[in-house]
Motif scaffolding. Sequence first.
Motif, PDB file in Angstrom:
ATOM      1  N   LEU A 139       0.754  -1.237  -0.084  1.00 22.01           N
ATOM      2  CA  LEU A 139       0.031  -0.051  -0.238  1.00 22.01           C
ATOM      3  C   LEU A 139       0.924   1.285  -0.086  1.00 22.01           C
ATOM      4  O   LEU A 139       1.801   1.172   0.371  1.00 22.01           O
ATOM      5  N   VAL A 140       0.298   2.311  -0.522  1.00 22.82           N
ATOM      6  CA  VAL A 140       1.051   3.659  -0.695  1.00 22.82           C
ATOM      7  C   VAL A 140       0.414   4.438   0.382  1.00 22.82           C
ATOM      8  O   VAL A 140      -0.698   4.532   0.602  1.00 22.82           O
ATOM      9  N   VAL A 141       1.288   5.242   1.053  1.00 26.19           N
ATOM     10  CA  VAL A 141       0.987   6.140   2.230  1.00 26.19           C
ATOM     11  C   VAL A 141       1.325   7.562   1.871  1.00 26.19           C
ATOM     12  O   VAL A 141       2.726   7.607   1.662  1.00 26.19           O
ATOM     13  N   ILE A 142       0.417   8.448   1.841  1.00 32.64           N
ATOM     14  CA  ILE A 142       0.707  10.067   1.725  1.00 32.64           C
ATOM     15  C   ILE A 142       0.293  10.630   2.991  1.00 32.64           C
ATOM     16  O   ILE A 142      -0.598  10.889   3.253  1.00 32.64           O
ATOM     17  N   MET A 143       1.490  11.139   3.378  1.00 32.23           N
ATOM     18  CA  MET A 143       1.394  11.959   4.615  1.00 32.23           C
ATOM     19  C   MET A 143       2.088  13.164   4.617  1.00 32.23           C
ATOM     20  O   MET A 143       2.724  13.656   3.643  1.00 32.23           O
ATOM     21  N   ILE A 200      -8.077   5.676   1.024  1.00 30.07           N
ATOM     22  CA  ILE A 200      -8.604   5.358   2.259  1.00 30.07           C
ATOM     23  C   ILE A 200      -8.293   6.499   3.141  1.00 30.07           C
ATOM     24  O   ILE A 200      -6.982   6.899   3.347  1.00 30.07           O
ATOM     25  N   ASN A 201      -9.155   7.156   3.675  1.00 29.32           N
ATOM     26  CA  ASN A 201      -8.796   8.463   4.310  1.00 29.32           C
ATOM     27  C   ASN A 201      -8.317   8.061   5.769  1.00 29.32           C
ATOM     28  O   ASN A 201      -8.737   7.536   6.344  1.00 29.32           O
ATOM     29  N   SER A 202      -7.126   8.752   6.093  1.00 28.45           N
ATOM     30  CA  SER A 202      -6.558   8.810   7.396  1.00 28.45           C
ATOM     31  C   SER A 202      -6.502  10.145   8.017  1.00 28.45           C
ATOM     32  O   SER A 202      -5.853  10.318   8.904  1.00 28.45           O
ATOM     33  N   ASP A 203      -7.339  11.124   7.574  1.00 25.09           N
ATOM     34  CA  ASP A 203      -7.476  12.333   8.278  1.00 25.09           C
ATOM     35  C   ASP A 203      -8.701  12.443   9.325  1.00 25.09           C
ATOM     36  O   ASP A 203      -9.790  12.116   8.833  1.00 25.09           O
ATOM     37  N   VAL A 216      -4.256   3.108  -1.491  1.00 24.72           N
ATOM     38  CA  VAL A 216      -3.707   4.277  -1.072  1.00 24.72           C
ATOM     39  C   VAL A 216      -4.018   5.070   0.270  1.00 24.72           C
ATOM     40  O   VAL A 216      -5.494   5.547   0.182  1.00 24.72           O
ATOM     41  N   VAL A 217      -3.441   4.894   1.365  1.00 21.45           N
ATOM     42  CA  VAL A 217      -3.669   5.669   2.563  1.00 21.45           C
ATOM     43  C   VAL A 217      -3.556   7.168   2.559  1.00 21.45           C
ATOM     44  O   VAL A 217      -2.292   7.519   2.377  1.00 21.45           O
ATOM     45  N   VAL A 218      -4.165   8.142   2.662  1.00 23.36           N
ATOM     46  CA  VAL A 218      -4.030   9.394   2.583  1.00 23.36           C
ATOM     47  C   VAL A 218      -4.502  10.358   3.956  1.00 23.36           C
ATOM     48  O   VAL A 218      -5.847  10.244   4.154  1.00 23.36           O
ATOM     49  N   GLY A 219      -3.648  11.064   4.585  1.00 25.76           N
ATOM     50  CA  GLY A 219      -4.209  12.032   5.613  1.00 25.76           C
ATOM     51  C   GLY A 219      -3.239  12.424   6.367  1.00 25.76           C
ATOM     52  O   GLY A 219      -2.191  12.111   6.537  1.00 25.76           O
ATOM     53  N   GLY A 220      -3.712  13.309   7.523  1.00 29.28           N
ATOM     54  CA  GLY A 220      -2.599  13.740   8.313  1.00 29.28           C
ATOM     55  C   GLY A 220      -2.576  13.605   9.602  1.00 29.28           C
ATOM     56  O   GLY A 220      -1.963  13.943  10.605  1.00 29.28           O
ATOM     57  N   PHE A 222      -3.592   7.646  13.536  1.00 30.69           N
ATOM     58  CA  PHE A 222      -4.302   6.878  12.815  1.00 30.69           C
ATOM     59  C   PHE A 222      -3.282   5.996  12.117  1.00 30.69           C
ATOM     60  O   PHE A 222      -3.454   4.652  11.708  1.00 30.69           O
ATOM     61  N   ILE A 223      -2.464   6.712  11.207  1.00 31.64           N
ATOM     62  CA  ILE A 223      -1.491   6.016  10.483  1.00 31.64           C
ATOM     63  C   ILE A 223      -0.740   4.922  11.217  1.00 31.64           C
ATOM     64  O   ILE A 223      -0.558   3.939  10.622  1.00 31.64           O
ATOM     65  N   HIS A 224      -0.123   5.520  12.086  1.00 32.72           N
ATOM     66  CA  HIS A 224       0.503   4.677  12.996  1.00 32.72           C
ATOM     67  C   HIS A 224      -0.209   3.120  13.462  1.00 32.72           C
ATOM     68  O   HIS A 224       0.344   2.142  13.674  1.00 32.72           O
TER      69      HIS A 224
END
Length: 319
Positions: free
Chosen positions: A47-51, A75-78, A140-144, A148-150
């Motif tokens: 998976l790709v993670v955009i942070m 997948i939103n991670s905000d 693709v996990v995206v968010g700030g 949550f990402i951890h």
Amino acid sequence: MTMMKPVFSSFQPLFSPPLPLLRHPRWPWMNSSTTHHHHSNQPKAKLVVIMGATGAGKSRLSIDLSAHLPRPQIINSDKMQLYNGLDITTNKIPPDERKGVRHFLLGDFDSIDADVEPSQYRSTAAFNVAEIASHGDLPVVVGGSNSFIHALLVDTFDPEVDVFAAGSGSVSHVLRYDCCFIWVDVAWSVLRDYLCQRVDEMLYSGMLEELARFYDPAKVENGLVPQLGSDTARREAYEEAVRDIKDNTCRLAKRQIGKIMKLRAAGWDLTRIDATVAFRAVMTKENEKKNESESDSPDVWEREVVEPSVEVVKKFLEE
């Protein structure tokens, strides 16, 4: 005049999300134990993670990057964007700008019962990852929200420990997925100015009315919102509220950057993409329309941010 203070108090929760009710109860919730482990004999899902910090362009990059990826789904991670409503305030990417890319956990919780905890996000987002990967698509996990990402990515997760708290110990570098991390970073002086400008744009787009409608619809129905700037006292209260929002936004960005640095120090392989030049171009274009050089070039964002990100992700997918 005393009645105006509650109107502006609605700005305070800008970065403290309202309480949610899951709108899709078919998704599983984690039980008391959340320390699931990846089995070594099973291949890890890619998976790709955009942070990055708030306002750094993560959502825009996710859509631009998706055009170069095989069947991506986001997948939103905000944390703020988990909730239904407040689309302007939380800066959700509008449906007509998603270019047909499917999004998960974007506005899927109602603000009623209880806050979404990292352990709950871990469970729900992991379900989405498995569902997407099972169809041969790319999560693709995206968010700030780095907590949550951890929680989603580490192999062993203890919901009782906040790894980002001072003195909490080290962050694990053992992950349950095969991850490609893209960290969109912007020089602080540029990001700070951009965030303040963005708050002004959000207010112009109706954020004040949106907040009032969300927290106290009666204030909108009674016509109080349009009167906020009608005299000196109200104008001063308004300007104070705007300063608070800008200060809260900048503090949030600094906390997010601090968490990213802690993840990187723990051994997470984050590829830093420097978007400073692209953001300077945006700021120049907005503030100096007469500048026809770099600021008016549509290629700055593509050259400085999208292209290097595509190169990193394609190499990752070929491994």
